[in-house]
Structures are given as C-alpha cells and as structure tokens.
Design a protein around this motif. Structure first.
Motif, mmCIF file in Angstrom:
data_model
loop_
_atom_site.group_PDB
_atom_site.id
_atom_site.type_symbol
_atom_site.label_atom_id
_atom_site.label_comp_id
_atom_site.label_asym_id
_atom_site.label_seq_id
_atom_site.Cartn_x
_atom_site.Cartn_y
_atom_site.Cartn_z
ATOM 1 N N ARG A 45 69.567 4.838 96.521
ATOM 2 C CA ARG A 45 69.972 4.781 95.118
ATOM 3 C C ARG A 45 69.809 6.161 94.492
ATOM 4 N NH1 ARG A 45 67.862 0.731 90.344
ATOM 5 N NH2 ARG A 45 69.554 1.272 88.945
ATOM 6 N N GLY A 67 73.856 -3.769 84.545
ATOM 7 C CA GLY A 67 73.673 -2.372 84.171
ATOM 8 C C GLY A 67 73.409 -2.203 82.692
ATOM 9 N N GLY A 114 72.965 0.534 87.140
ATOM 10 C CA GLY A 114 74.005 -0.275 87.763
ATOM 11 C C GLY A 114 75.169 -0.473 86.804
ATOM 12 N N THR A 115 76.141 -1.240 87.245
ATOM 13 C CA THR A 115 77.324 -1.483 86.429
ATOM 14 C C THR A 115 77.327 -2.914 85.915
ATOM 15 O OG1 THR A 115 78.584 -2.091 88.388
ATOM 16 C CG2 THR A 115 78.684 0.213 87.700
#
Length: 147
Positions: free
Chosen positions: A87, A118, A113-114
């Motif tokens: 990551r 996220g 994150g998305t």
C-alpha cells in the motif's frame, strides 16, 4: 487523490540514542511499545534498522487489516522510516534532542482507498490513527524509563 497524514508528538525525558534504539529494535523492544490496536506482531526478516520486515494486524474503527512493513531508512539517532509493502503508506519516527529530553514524532502519510470506504477513511482515519500514535508515544516513554 489527496494524501492523508496522521501524527502525534511527545517530548520524552530520555536521550535520542536510547529512544531510537528501542524503536529500531523490532525484535526485542518495539513490541513493548505497540498499542493494543496492533496484533500478531512478528519480525519476518532482519530485526534492527534498515531491511527489517514485519507482519502485524491493525484494528482501527472496527476494521482489521494486515500490515507487512519494511524499514527503508534509518539514520541513528534521528530517523526511522518504514513503508507498508502492499500500500502507498510511509511511517516516520523522528527523534530530536532538546533541552528537556527528546521530541519524538510518529507520522504516517498514505493514499486513501476509493469509493465510500475511502470517504470514511478520509473523514475518520487520520484522527483515529493520531490517537493510536499518542498511545504508542506514552508507551515508549514508560518503557524507556524502565529499560
């Protein structure tokens, strides 16, 4: 994407060399300063300074994730830097000698994150992780006093 940062700092009445050695020794001393958020901590290779690889789990906000880290930079007695291997995340331990002891700072920077996860990470993770690091610094101070 915006980089997130979480940090905590504390001045500890101990020489920078001593604190650096405790944090950099991932095999013997580092496990003693980890808050309960970290579990199953173990050294995969190395053990002191650059090249040390570790495995652990971390629980934050009810979510547990696996962390595989590697120390990529160590400048005794002022800096230790480790990355999370899977990551875009970097943690730095900085030690600055002061008149009252040593100013120690733990700081992590990462890309969130998305999606909805996220979004939650951006809202909550920096504050929660900063509290974990404040606890880690309290533990370092207590441990340094007895070792």
């Amino acid at each position: 994407m915006t980089t997130l940062t979480a940090a905590a700092a504390r001045t500890i009445a101990s020489p920078a060399e001593h604190l650096y050695d405790l944090v950099a020794d991932f095999r013997t001393h580092h496990p003693h300063i980890l808050p309960s958020n970290f579990g199953d901590f173990r050294v995969v290779s190395g053990g002191f300074g650059v090249g040390t690889e570790t495995f652990s789990t971390m629980t934050l906000g009810g979510r547990t994730q696996t962390l595989r880290t590697k120390v990529t930079r160590a400048e005794a007695p002022t800096l230790i830097e480790e990355i999370v291997l899977d990551r875009p995340m970097t943690t730095t331990f900085a030690f600055t000698q002061t008149g009252d002891g040593t100013a120690v700072r733990i700081e992590t920077s990462w890309l969130p994150g998305t999606g909805f996860a996220g979004l939650l990470e951006r809202w909550f993770a920096p504050r929660m992780l900063a509290r974990v690091y404040a606890d880690e610094l309290r533990r370092l101070e207590a441990y340094a006093a007895i070792v």
